[in-house]
Motif scaffolding. Sequence first.
Motif, mmCIF file in Angstrom:
data_model
loop_
_atom_site.group_PDB
_atom_site.id
_atom_site.type_symbol
_atom_site.label_atom_id
_atom_site.label_comp_id
_atom_site.label_asym_id
_atom_site.label_seq_id
_atom_site.Cartn_x
_atom_site.Cartn_y
_atom_site.Cartn_z
ATOM 1 N N GLU A 128 0.799 -1.223 -0.084
ATOM 2 C CA GLU A 128 -0.005 -0.071 0.027
ATOM 3 C C GLU A 128 0.961 1.093 0.009
ATOM 4 N N MET A 129 1.818 1.291 0.626
ATOM 5 C CA MET A 129 2.674 2.381 1.052
ATOM 6 C C MET A 129 3.381 2.617 -0.618
ATOM 7 N N LEU A 130 3.851 1.421 -1.184
ATOM 8 C CA LEU A 130 4.856 1.491 -2.603
ATOM 9 C C LEU A 130 3.432 2.119 -3.296
ATOM 10 N N HIS A 131 2.297 1.758 -3.559
ATOM 11 C CA HIS A 131 1.489 2.332 -4.435
ATOM 12 C C HIS A 131 1.063 3.760 -4.212
ATOM 13 N N GLN A 132 1.167 4.249 -3.078
ATOM 14 C CA GLN A 132 1.011 5.847 -2.721
ATOM 15 C C GLN A 132 2.379 6.669 -3.006
ATOM 16 N N SER A 133 3.350 6.033 -3.313
ATOM 17 C CA SER A 133 4.658 6.599 -3.785
ATOM 18 C C SER A 133 4.620 6.631 -5.337
ATOM 19 N N LYS A 134 5.749 7.277 -5.450
ATOM 20 C CA LYS A 134 5.943 7.315 -7.218
ATOM 21 C C LYS A 134 7.154 6.227 -7.608
ATOM 22 N N ILE A 135 7.330 5.649 -6.703
ATOM 23 C CA ILE A 135 8.458 4.212 -7.162
ATOM 24 C C ILE A 135 7.577 3.496 -8.211
ATOM 25 N N THR A 136 8.511 3.095 -9.118
ATOM 26 C CA THR A 136 7.966 2.053 -10.164
ATOM 27 C C THR A 136 8.566 0.707 -9.824
ATOM 28 N N VAL A 137 7.321 -0.090 -9.900
ATOM 29 C CA VAL A 137 7.719 -1.656 -9.566
ATOM 30 C C VAL A 137 7.362 -2.541 -10.460
ATOM 31 N N PHE A 138 8.409 -3.201 -10.926
ATOM 32 C CA PHE A 138 8.114 -4.369 -11.861
ATOM 33 C C PHE A 138 8.181 -5.629 -11.035
ATOM 34 N N THR A 139 7.190 -6.359 -11.127
ATOM 35 C CA THR A 139 6.929 -7.621 -10.298
ATOM 36 C C THR A 139 7.645 -8.754 -11.447
ATOM 37 N N MET A 140 7.718 -9.737 -10.838
ATOM 38 C CA MET A 140 8.150 -11.071 -11.711
ATOM 39 C C MET A 140 6.725 -11.258 -12.758
ATOM 40 N N ARG A 141 5.633 -11.019 -12.489
ATOM 41 C CA ARG A 141 4.751 -10.948 -13.414
ATOM 42 C C ARG A 141 4.968 -10.002 -14.692
ATOM 43 N N ASP A 142 5.505 -8.761 -14.224
ATOM 44 C CA ASP A 142 5.836 -7.882 -15.401
ATOM 45 C C ASP A 142 6.967 -8.369 -16.125
ATOM 46 N N ILE A 143 7.823 -9.207 -15.539
ATOM 47 C CA ILE A 143 8.908 -9.701 -16.234
ATOM 48 C C ILE A 143 8.673 -10.894 -17.033
ATOM 49 N N ASP A 144 7.593 -11.505 -16.615
ATOM 50 C CA ASP A 144 7.231 -12.744 -17.385
ATOM 51 C C ASP A 144 6.411 -12.226 -18.839
ATOM 52 N N GLN A 145 5.568 -11.197 -18.590
ATOM 53 C CA GLN A 145 4.835 -10.785 -19.569
ATOM 54 C C GLN A 145 5.815 -9.839 -20.509
ATOM 55 N N LEU A 146 6.526 -9.078 -20.013
ATOM 56 C CA LEU A 146 7.084 -8.136 -20.885
ATOM 57 C C LEU A 146 8.467 -8.605 -21.440
ATOM 58 N N GLY A 147 9.042 -9.523 -20.797
ATOM 59 C CA GLY A 147 10.559 -9.832 -20.694
ATOM 60 C C GLY A 147 11.438 -8.931 -20.033
ATOM 61 N N MET A 148 12.717 -9.451 -19.724
ATOM 62 C CA MET A 148 13.662 -8.720 -18.838
ATOM 63 C C MET A 148 14.247 -7.515 -19.778
ATOM 64 N N GLN A 149 14.502 -7.771 -21.057
ATOM 65 C CA GLN A 149 14.899 -6.683 -21.923
ATOM 66 C C GLN A 149 14.272 -5.370 -21.950
ATOM 67 N N GLU A 150 12.695 -5.440 -21.987
ATOM 68 C CA GLU A 150 11.846 -4.328 -21.989
ATOM 69 C C GLU A 150 11.852 -3.992 -20.473
ATOM 70 N N VAL A 151 11.736 -4.713 -19.447
ATOM 71 C CA VAL A 151 11.774 -4.183 -18.295
ATOM 72 C C VAL A 151 12.939 -3.701 -17.931
ATOM 73 N N ILE A 152 14.247 -3.805 -18.029
ATOM 74 C CA ILE A 152 15.623 -3.137 -17.735
ATOM 75 C C ILE A 152 15.627 -2.003 -18.667
ATOM 76 N N SER A 153 15.225 -1.925 -19.810
ATOM 77 C CA SER A 153 15.233 -0.777 -20.722
ATOM 78 C C SER A 153 14.185 0.389 -20.062
ATOM 79 N N GLN A 154 12.975 -0.074 -19.748
ATOM 80 C CA GLN A 154 12.252 1.057 -19.176
ATOM 81 C C GLN A 154 12.920 1.625 -17.690
#
Length: 300
Positions: free
Chosen positions: A184-210
């Motif tokens: 909840e605290m992270l959602h209230q912040s402006k920190i970007t969070v890439f979860t393992m689901r994001d890595i599964d869906q986007l791939g590490m190349q896209e995640v690290i580039s972003q």
Amino acid sequence: MQKNVIRIIGVPIDLGAGRRGVDMGPSAIRTAGLNERLRQLGWDVEDFGNVEVPVQEELEIKDKRLKYLPEIVKVNEQLHLMVSEAMKEGVIPVILGGDHSLGIGSLAGLASDGRHFGLIWFDTHGDYNSLATTDSGNIHGMPLAVANGIGAPELTSIGGEHKKISEENTVIIGAREIDPQESEMLHQSKITVFTMRDIDQLGMQEVISQGIKIASRGTDGIHVSFDLDVIDPEEAPGVGTPVLGGITYREAHLAMEHLADSGLVLSMEVVEVNPILDNRNKTAELAVGLICSVFGKRIY
């Protein structure tokens, strides 16, 4: 300005963790050949030894909600000064842990003199707990919150009464176990969070580039904080808090290679290597390989 110098700083701390053993991490990483392999890549390496850390058996827990607080403050004050000095001299600090509570001191040191840096935080966990949300009282679950000005004043004031990070330039990669209140605290912040689901869906190349794009926007460069528990325990068994379903060996190296290509890495820390739980120093050897990937090792 010494642009081709890496300064190794060991922080053999396990006071912030719930499990013993990560205090031996710096020795395990050095034994795996870090200094020599960096020299082979063309770097001048200065090893400044270890920050002095008291032994748990000599200490008493005064507050179970913030275990070993005075001692952790003292260690991080020392680390803050060492990292700050390295940055002033124009060398690249590489910090070897030890548990992730050391991130409090490293980020404070980087933020000295008003330096504006981006942060990429590779971790299974959010490390965004505080006195108000922690169940364990283990400070290694708090460094990112502390760096953002959230937590005990004794911790947030290390290096000065100001936030050490910019939320808009902070990225967590690989999260897969975040406490509900922490989430909840992270959602209230402006920190970007890439979860393992994001890595599964986007791939590490896209995640690290972003991630690099976010962390570098308007900053002087990027600090890389790498907790080995972000990697699947099949490949990194020697960590204190293993969680199934982490990133793979190649995904980790791909991320490091992209960071190397960016030319933006100002500093790095590698934490939570626990030789007691390891298999023939496998995790420490992986840590050395990842550090070398950040600093120029190529497949071909």
